[in-house]
Design an enzyme around this catalytic site. Sequence first.
Site, PDB file in Angstrom:
ATOM      1  CG  LEU A  75      -2.153  -1.009   1.333  1.00  0.00           C
ATOM      2  CD1 LEU A  75      -2.820  -0.820   2.941  1.00  0.00           C
ATOM      3  CD2 LEU A  75      -3.137  -0.931   0.233  1.00  0.00           C
ATOM      4  CG  ASP A  76       0.863   3.914  -3.198  1.00  0.00           C
ATOM      5  OD1 ASP A  76       1.473   3.018  -3.571  1.00  0.00           O
ATOM      6  OD2 ASP A  76       0.084   4.501  -3.994  1.00  0.00           O
ATOM      7  CE1 TYR A  77       4.704   8.301   5.202  1.00  0.00           C
ATOM      8  CE2 TYR A  77       3.531   9.940   3.838  1.00  0.00           C
ATOM      9  CZ  TYR A  77       4.201   9.612   5.115  1.00  0.00           C
ATOM     10  OH  TYR A  77       4.152  10.405   5.981  1.00  0.00           O
ATOM     11  NE  ARG A 189      -1.654   8.174  -5.278  1.00  0.00           N
ATOM     12  CZ  ARG A 189      -0.536   8.455  -4.794  1.00  0.00           C
ATOM     13  NH1 ARG A 189       0.504   7.483  -4.282  1.00  0.00           N
ATOM     14  NH2 ARG A 189      -0.020   9.610  -4.730  1.00  0.00           N
TER      15      ARG A 189
END
Length: 289
Positions: A75-77, A189
């Site tokens: 998962l992205d930051y 995104r």
Amino acid sequence: MFHKMNASYPLACPYKKMDVKKLYESGDYLIVNKPYDMYINSDDENEKNTVTYHIASPDSHLSTSFQPLHFVQRLDYATSGVLCIAKNKSAAGRAGKLFEKRLTKKYYLAVVRGHVELDLADIEYDVGMDPSTADSSHRMVAVTPSSDACVLPRAAHTRLLLLETGYYGSDAVSVVLLKPITGRRHQLRVHCSALGHTILGDYTYSGAADVAPYRMFLHATRLVLPLQQESLDIKTPEPFFSDQKFASQWKSEQVVCKYKSEAEFTAACDVIDRSYVIGVRYKLFSCRE
């Protein structure tokens, strides 16, 4: 479905920025609710804002660790939500094969800029590296009819279901359910941005312009992992409207599909799972004929 956990990976630690809550634990797997703005792990031993620091030891992502962990997804930051971690190599291999064969199901809640003017969409724009950041591999870009500037594009597919329209402060926004069929870097995104509906608070894909919101509104809400030994269906509670910082700025315009309770969210997932839904405004976004 919510599960009881054992205590083999205690959460207690001296550093407390945000809690990393366990959603499920067995002898092979640990599934947590990752907070937003937190790294999964880091090679910097002094970095404490990581999932591994909270649930185990800072070096637990390394094979040399006394108690190594294996991250079978990322998962992205800035993204929060369901994160699956394997406790041993064989468990990681079993889960990894399910991800590779696209046998898992992942569902994300997102708040995006603008009012989405359709009910259901398939987004099949290829995703690759942005040429301007190819050396760092920081930004990705979608191949659309109006843009094909992309390095090493790969096929990507996201399904989008409109849940609600409204306003965040004075800004028009929409709440959507996203289901990634493929798993490219920054796929959700990039696909949302390519449609002109950048995720609220996404600094990177808004061109560094969306800085007012306190977080990026993308949350991994459900993971279905059909393991033969222990088939898992893990959900988190709805994360945005339960946060007063968001709720105080929110004004609903139209609820298209209910989603805030666990039963309602499961029903919304059933809708997005269907290959064809009668009576909805549908569109396919693709560069292929």
